[in-house]
Every structure is written in structure tokens, then in C-alpha cells.
Scaffold this motif. Structure first.
Motif, short mmCIF file in Angstrom:
data_model
loop_
_atom_site.label_atom_id
_atom_site.label_comp_id
_atom_site.label_asym_id
_atom_site.label_seq_id
_atom_site.Cartn_x
_atom_site.Cartn_y
_atom_site.Cartn_z
N TYR A 1 0.83 -1.21 0.00
CA TYR A 1 0.00 0.00 0.00
C TYR A 1 0.87 1.26 0.00
CZ TYR A 1 -3.06 3.69 1.69
OH TYR A 1 -3.74 4.88 1.83
N LEU A 2 1.99 1.22 0.71
CA LEU A 2 2.91 2.36 0.71
C LEU A 2 3.42 2.65 -0.70
CD1 LEU A 2 4.52 4.39 2.49
CD2 LEU A 2 6.32 2.66 2.62
N GLY A 3 3.74 1.57 -1.45
CA GLY A 3 4.17 1.75 -2.83
C GLY A 3 3.06 2.30 -3.71
N VAL A 4 1.83 1.78 -3.54
CA VAL A 4 0.69 2.26 -4.32
C VAL A 4 0.41 3.73 -3.98
CG1 VAL A 4 -1.80 2.01 -4.70
CG2 VAL A 4 -0.35 -0.02 -4.53
N ARG B 1 2.53 6.03 -2.93
CA ARG B 1 3.52 6.92 -3.53
C ARG B 1 3.37 6.97 -5.05
NH1 ARG B 1 5.45 11.18 -1.24
NH2 ARG B 1 6.93 12.12 -2.68
N TYR B 2 2.96 5.84 -5.63
CA TYR B 2 2.74 5.80 -7.09
C TYR B 2 1.64 6.79 -7.49
CZ TYR B 2 0.89 4.07 -11.52
OH TYR B 2 0.41 3.99 -12.81
N ILE B 3 0.57 6.86 -6.71
CA ILE B 3 -0.51 7.80 -7.01
C ILE B 3 -0.02 9.24 -6.86
CG2 ILE B 3 -2.81 8.60 -6.30
CD1 ILE B 3 -3.41 5.74 -5.42
N LEU B 4 0.76 9.51 -5.80
CA LEU B 4 1.26 10.86 -5.58
C LEU B 4 2.17 11.34 -6.71
CD1 LEU B 4 2.11 10.99 -1.76
CD2 LEU B 4 0.46 12.40 -2.97
N VAL B 5 3.02 10.44 -7.20
CA VAL B 5 4.02 10.82 -8.20
C VAL B 5 3.44 10.80 -9.61
CG1 VAL B 5 6.24 10.17 -9.23
CG2 VAL B 5 5.93 10.07 -6.76
N CYS B 6 2.70 9.75 -9.93
CA CYS B 6 2.25 9.55 -11.32
C CYS B 6 0.87 10.14 -11.59
CB CYS B 6 2.24 8.06 -11.65
SG CYS B 6 3.85 7.27 -11.45
N HIS B 7 0.05 10.32 -10.56
CA HIS B 7 -1.30 10.87 -10.75
C HIS B 7 -1.56 11.93 -9.70
CE1 HIS B 7 -2.17 7.64 -13.63
NE2 HIS B 7 -1.62 6.82 -12.75
N PRO B 8 -0.87 13.07 -9.76
CA PRO B 8 -0.99 14.10 -8.71
C PRO B 8 -2.40 14.67 -8.56
CG PRO B 8 0.22 14.93 -10.63
CD PRO B 8 0.06 13.46 -10.83
N ILE B 9 -3.17 14.69 -9.65
CA ILE B 9 -4.54 15.21 -9.54
C ILE B 9 -5.42 14.27 -8.73
CG2 ILE B 9 -6.59 15.86 -10.86
CD1 ILE B 9 -4.76 16.70 -13.14
N LYS B 10 -5.32 12.97 -9.00
CA LYS B 10 -6.09 11.98 -8.25
C LYS B 10 -5.60 11.86 -6.80
CE LYS B 10 -7.25 9.13 -12.27
NZ LYS B 10 -7.15 7.79 -12.89
N ALA B 11 -4.35 12.27 -6.56
CA ALA B 11 -3.79 12.14 -5.21
C ALA B 11 -4.56 12.97 -4.20
CB ALA B 11 -2.32 12.55 -5.22
N LYS B 12 -5.13 14.12 -4.64
CA LYS B 12 -5.90 14.95 -3.72
C LYS B 12 -7.12 14.23 -3.18
CE LYS B 12 -4.49 19.27 -5.97
NZ LYS B 12 -4.96 20.48 -6.68
N LEU B 13 -7.61 13.25 -3.96
CA LEU B 13 -8.79 12.50 -3.53
C LEU B 13 -8.42 11.24 -2.77
CD1 LEU B 13 -11.87 12.01 -3.61
CD2 LEU B 13 -11.52 10.86 -5.82
N TRP B 14 -7.37 10.54 -3.24
CA TRP B 14 -7.06 9.21 -2.71
C TRP B 14 -5.95 9.19 -1.67
CZ3 TRP B 14 -10.47 5.59 -3.58
CH2 TRP B 14 -11.27 5.66 -4.73
N CYS B 15 -5.16 10.24 -1.57
CA CYS B 15 -4.03 10.24 -0.65
C CYS B 15 -4.30 11.15 0.55
CB CYS B 15 -2.75 10.66 -1.38
SG CYS B 15 -2.28 9.54 -2.71
N ARG B 16 -5.39 10.91 1.23
CA ARG B 16 -5.76 11.68 2.40
C ARG B 16 -5.66 10.82 3.66
NH1 ARG B 16 -11.61 13.73 1.32
NH2 ARG B 16 -11.82 11.56 0.60
N TYR B 17 -5.63 11.49 4.81
CA TYR B 17 -5.49 10.77 6.09
C TYR B 17 -6.65 9.79 6.30
CZ TYR B 17 -1.47 12.61 8.64
OH TYR B 17 -0.21 12.88 9.08
#
Length: 340
Positions: A128-131, A133-149
Motif C-alpha cells: 500500500y505504501l508503494g501504491v 507513492r505511485y498515485i502521488l508521483v504519477c497521478h498528482p490530480i487523483k492524489a488529492k482525492l485518494w491520498c488523504r489521512y
């Protein structure tokens, strides 16, 4: 003394577990690996993971990534705490070749069940840690939705719960059998036991083992390998356009770049030792069920024990990698160690 009563008529998969104490008593190599060496590794893992958690909980280190890393450290720490008593018992002078009855209760519940739950949780949290970081680096727009606390907390809890329910069946599959035999060394009858498979579950224990190899070792390894390759490719592509960025943006990107490199190092370190262990587990299962090359099993079990000790050591890699490559982590650690 080798006790034939303990061996009985059991499947070869269970025989590995039954012989855990016998091999440590009768073989000095296994005694060192399962006893003193494992105890030293466990104590080292406990100390470094506690220190790792203390640093990550500092205000300047808090982030969603740090939260996931903390969850991995907690899983590794609890798994090591469960394994430490067994190693310490093997080290003591009065260690016996038979399994005491009270130890069977411990082996059935905490050692066999709980340690597997935390190991599985640690593996999937690393994935999950790899996934993440993958979203943060490769899909920064989607990261605002999926990479939250909130998302991270839910995923971490879900991984622990699924890991727990995946191994609950082991409580019903295995039973504690008491045996009485004559101990030639002590010149008296000894009451001992072993953890055996319930007769009605004999046909399912092999399926359980195969599913464990697939979902705990093969799938996470393949997923982490793919994510690592994708992150490395993305970093190389981003390096070409970095010169066109402003100085302030570069500073922000450099910090993110360093964090990504840290997580790539963690994934690679995990894969280097987890892949050989997964391959060896599959090979041992095939040999046992095909009833071929049984003369190699003792050597493979020795190699498997060594790999397990190395996997315990990998629990300290996150701390060591951050100490080596993480500037902010080192500064925070220095503050803590100097009581500043």
C-alpha cells in the motif's frame, strides 16, 4: 533424545512445525539460528522500530506517508515481540527436546496465529505504501482525492482486519494433543504435546498454505516490482524537465523526489529478500506433495530458516534507509538523541 511419540503419523507440512523444538535441540546450527541469533535480531528490531516510531511521531515528520510507515513499524514490532519469547526459551540452559504443554498453547495462538497476522499486515502495508507513492508521483490530480489521512486510516485498519480473519481458521484447523513418553535423560515419564491438524481439516491445510503463498508472497511481490519500475521510470522522466522549473518549485520537488527515492529503496530492499523466500516456499510445498527429493528437505529447511532471519532483519531497513537518505529524518533523530 529424539522422541518418536511426537512424530506419529502426520502430514509432512505439520512435521516441520512438530520438529521445531527437536531440531533446535539436536542440531547446533538450528539452535544458533532459532535461539541466540534470532533473539539478538528480535531485540535489535524492537529497539530500532520503537526509535523509528518516536521519530515519525514528531510534529515536523507527520504526514500520510509517515502514518503508513508507522503502521508498518507497529506490525513488525508486534510480530517480533511474539517471536522473542520462543527464541529466549531456546537459549536457556534447561531447554528440552520435547515441547512443554504450556508452550503448545502459546504456539497455537500467539506464535502461529498472531505472528502470521502481523507479518501479512506488514507485507500488504508495504505494498500500500508503494501504491500510495505511485498515485502521488504519477497521478498528482487523483492524489488529492485518494491520498488523504481518512483514506489511509481506513486502508490500514482494513488490512489488519482482513489479515486477522484470514488466519482465524487456523484456530479450528489445529488442536493440541498431549502425549506421555519416557525421557531417557531424566529417567522419568514426561508429559508433552504437539500442535496437530484436526482430522476434518487435513484436506484443507494444503489449500490454506497455497493461498497464503499466493496472497502473502507472490501477489505483493509482483505488485511491488511493478510499482518500483514505474516510479523509477517516472523519476527519470521528471529529471529531464526539472531545469525549466523555478527555484522554489525545485526545492519542493527535490523534497518530494527524496521521499520517493526513500520509498523505492524500501521496496527494493523488501523484494530482494522476499522473492527468494517465496520461491523457496513454493519449491518446498511441491517437493512435499510430490514426494520427491525428500533428501533435500533438511537443507532447504536450513536455508528457509536463514531467509526467515533475514526477513526479520528487513524490519529494520526502513529505519536504516531513512537514517542514510532522509535529511529531515536525521535532523529530527539528532534532536531526540541530544534531548533538544
Amino acid at each position: 533424545m529424539e522422541n518418536t511419540t511426537l512424530r506419529g503419523e502426520h502430514s509432512d507440512i505439520d512435521q516441520v512445525f512438530i520438529e521445531f523444538w527437536l531440531r533446535a535441540k539436536n542440531n547446533s546450527t538450528f539452535w544458533i539460528l532459532d535461539g541466540p541469533l534470532n533473539a539478538i535480531i528480535c531485540i535489535t528490531v524492537i529497539i530500532l522500530n520503537i526509535l523509528f516510531l518516536i521519530v515519525l511521531q514528531r510534529k515536523e515528520m507527520r504526514s500520510v506517508t509517515s502514518f503508513v510507515l508507522s503502521a508498518i513499524a507497529v506490525a513488525d514490532l508486534l510480530r517480533t515481540l511474539i517471536s522473542l519469547p520462543v527464541s529466549l526459551y531456546i537459549c536457556v540452559p534447561y531447554f528440552k527436546s520435547y515441547t512443554p504443554y504450556h508452550w503448545c498453547v502459546y504456539l497455537k495462538m500467539p506464535f502461529l496465529l498472531v505472528s502470521n497476522v502481523f507479518y501479512t499486515s506488514s507485507v500488504w502495508l508495504t505494498l500500500y505504501l508503494g501504491v500510495f507513492r505511485y498515485i502521488l508521483v504519477c497521478h498528482p490530480i487523483k492524489a488529492k482525492l485518494w491520498c488523504r489521512y481518512k483514506i489511509a486510516i481506513g486502508v490500514v485498519i482494513l488490512i489488519f482486519v482482513i489479515s486477522l480473519f484470514s488466519y482465524v481458521c487456523l484456530l479450528f484447523m489445529r488442536k493440541i494433543t498431549r502425549v506421555v513418553f519416557w525421557n531417557e535423560e531424566e529417567k522419568r515419564s514426561v508429559s508433552s504435546c504437539f500442535v496437530d491438524v484436526v482430522d476434518t481439516w487435513h484436506n484443507y491445510i494444503f489449500i490454506q498454505t497455497i493461498l497464503e503463498i499466493i496472497f502473502v508472497q507472490i501477489i505483493p511481490c509482483v505488485g511491488m516490482l511493478f510499482i518500483t519500475c514505474k516510479l523509477v521510470y517516472t523519476l527519470k522522466s521528471a529529471a529531464r524537465s526539472r531545469k525549466a522549473m523555478s527555484r522554489q518549485l525545485n526545492r519542493s520537488r527535490n523534497e518530494s523526489h527524496q521521499t520517493t527515492l526513500l520509498l523505492i529503496a524500501i521496496l527494493i530492499a523488501f523484494l530482494v529478500f522476499e522473492i527468494p523466500h517465496s520461491v523457496l516456499q513454493v519449491f518446498i510445498i511441491l517437493m512435499i506433495n510430490l514426494h520427491r527429493y525428500h533428501f533435500l528437505l533438511s537443507y532447504l529447511r536450513l536455508f528457509d530458516t536463514i531467509l526467515i532471519q533475514i526477513l526479520y532483519i528487513t524490519s529494520t531497513f526502513n529505519f536504516c534507509i531513512y537514517c542514510t537518505m532522509g535529511t529531515k529524518f536525521r535532523l529530527t533523530l539528532k534532536k531526540i538523541m541530544s534531548f533538544n
